[in-house]
Design an enzyme around this catalytic site. Structure first.
Site, PDB file in Angstrom:
ATOM      1  N   GLU A 184       0.836  -1.212   0.000  1.00 11.73           N
ATOM      2  CA  GLU A 184       0.000   0.000   0.000  1.00 11.73           C
ATOM      3  C   GLU A 184       0.864   1.253   0.000  1.00 11.73           C
ATOM      4  O   GLU A 184       0.522   2.260  -0.623  1.00 11.73           O
ATOM      5  CB  GLU A 184      -0.949   0.007   1.212  1.00 11.73           C
ATOM      6  N   GLU A 203      -0.571  -2.088  -9.675  1.00  6.62           N
ATOM      7  CA  GLU A 203      -0.556  -3.090  -8.603  1.00  6.62           C
ATOM      8  C   GLU A 203       0.733  -3.905  -8.646  1.00  6.62           C
ATOM      9  O   GLU A 203       1.292  -4.260  -7.605  1.00  6.62           O
ATOM     10  CB  GLU A 203      -1.766  -4.017  -8.706  1.00  6.62           C
TER      11      GLU A 203
HETATM   12 ZN   LIG Z   1      -2.679  -2.365  -4.373  1.00  4.05          ZN
END
Ligand SMILES: [Zn+2]
Length: 419
Positions: free
Chosen positions: A279, A358
């Site tokens: 994150e 991501e």
């Molecule tokens: Zn993520």
């Protein structure tokens, strides 16, 4: 004419449904390629046979629900136009008041109610289903409460958008999309700013991390990534779901990293630290700001196409669609129909960008923690808790996956070499 159009639309919808069903249940494979059997990406190495079976079933049905809900929405907008229901709502709104702002509130309320009622069965099925597989833990009343909050949040947002949009349509005629686009930018930035502090708390409770020992470790990691401490939050999700999640939200002083309490309860410390580092990767690489830039470009293109299609359709097929002018409120379902189709059509691109980000965040997580074992285990636990497919069918991946597949994520970690 009406009967012919209705018939064609319903048949088209049924055909889409059948095609999706056949694709998901008979044609598409989701097994792991032979050369990866027995490795850490193979569900057989970390799930029992019951979990494998459940995750296959659950994923297939969820995907089916997704692919039939979107065209269901299109069918609804189409029928509500050609049957003159939208026109009826408009007349009703106009008969109540002469003020544009009140007319749009009344029209929108009627449209929102019918749309809520019509889409309710699918939402309810989706909820029951998620409950049957023990993903959702929400009671019916809690779930219903969220649905009602959703209704009002959407209503208020749409009310602002629709009132301004239709005012612009009247004022600027064919070029309405330009001012609409320009105004959408500050509006979107404002919404992103208030999201974590005004909207999200309507649904769940947010608070600083409860586990102080863990907090110290996370803050040490945050310091390494140059993230100010007040940006890490925990959210109470365990009364709603068994699934795990963490995300980055908000902008400016409201930017924050949020961890679901389920994640904190079900994963071990090393896994949580890997997720946090992931994150932080989003935060450090400023993915939210790239997201805003992408959104501005897409909104511009989207509104330009929508305006072109709407102007043309109303001119040529206005009688059949029961829409007299683009700027009359009754054209709203047409606007929503076109934008929904465009969003769906753009989703392979937006998902692709998201998967890239991501992947970057996963790499960042590995750079920070350099803990292969924890990372692989995290992805395996995520698969298990969400009953997801490790290697979903191609169309599911391009239309639905904002994250790389678990197979790709685990492979990336296994092949990772720290710089
Ligand atoms: Zn993520």
């Amino acid at each position: 004419m009406l009967r012919k159009w209705t018939f064609r639309a319903v048949i088209a919808y049924l055909l889409i449904g059948i095609a999706v069903y056949v694709y998901l249940f008979y044609l598409a494979g989701s097994t792991v390629p032979d050369h990866l059997k027995g490795t850490s990406v193979d569900p057989a190495t970390f799930l029992n046979s019951r979990e494998i079976m459940l995750s296959e079933e659950y994923s297939k049905i969820r995907n089916l629900l997704y692919f039939i809900s979107t065209p269901y929405e299109w069918l609804f907008y189409f029928l509500i136009l050609i049957f003159g229901i939208s026109k009826g709502f408009e007349r009703w709104a106009e008969s109540t008041s002469r003020l544009h702002i009140i007319q749009s509130a009344i029209y929108l309320f009627l449209l929102s109610v019918i749309s809520f009622v019509v889409t309710f069965p699918l939402s309810y099925i989706s909820y029951r289903f998620s409950k049957a597989y023990n993903i959702s833990t929400q009671t019916f009343s809690l779930w219903m409460k969220d649905e009602v909050i959703d209704f009002w949040v959407n209503f208020i947002e749409m009310f602002i958008i629709v009132t301004v949009l239709y005012w612009l349509m009247k004022r600027f005629k064919r070029r309405w999309w330009v001012p609409a686009w320009l105004l959408s930018i500050p509006f979107m930035i404002f919404m992103m700013f208030i999201q974590p502090v005004v909207i999200d708390p309507l649904y769940n409770d947010f608070y600083p991390l409860k586990n102080k020992d863990l907090e110290t470790k996370i803050l040490a990691l945050a310091e390494k990534a140059n993230i100010p401490a007040e940006h890490v939050y925990e959210v109470n999700m365990s009364e709603k779901t068994n699934a795990l999640n963490a995300y980055v939200t908000g902008i400016g002083s409201n930017a924050r990293i949020v961890l679901w309490d389920t994640t904190l309860e079900q994963l071990n410390e090393k896994e949580i630290l890997f997720i946090m580092a992931h994150e932080m990767g989003h935060y450090v690489e400023k993915h939210i700001y790239f997201g805003i830039a992408g959104y501005i470009i897409l909104t511009g293109i989207g509104l330009w196409i929508t305006a072109g299609v709407m102007n043309r359709l109303v001119r040529k097929k206005g009688t059949e669609l029961k829409v007299t002018a683009v700027s009359s409120l009754s054209s709203l379902p047409l606007f929503l129909l076109i934008t929904s189709v465009l969003l769906f059509a753009a989703s392979p691109i937006t998902n692709w960008v998201s998967r890239y980000e991501e992947m970057r965040a996963d790499r960042y997580g590995m750079e920070m923690t350099n803990d292969k074992k924890a990372a692989v285990q995290t992805f395996q636990d995520l698969t298990k808790s969400g009953l997801s497919q490790v290697n979903p069918p191609f169309l599911v991946k391009i239309f639905r996956y904002g994250h790389p597949t678990m197979l790709e994520r685990i492979r990336m970690v296994e092949d990772f070499k720290k710089k």
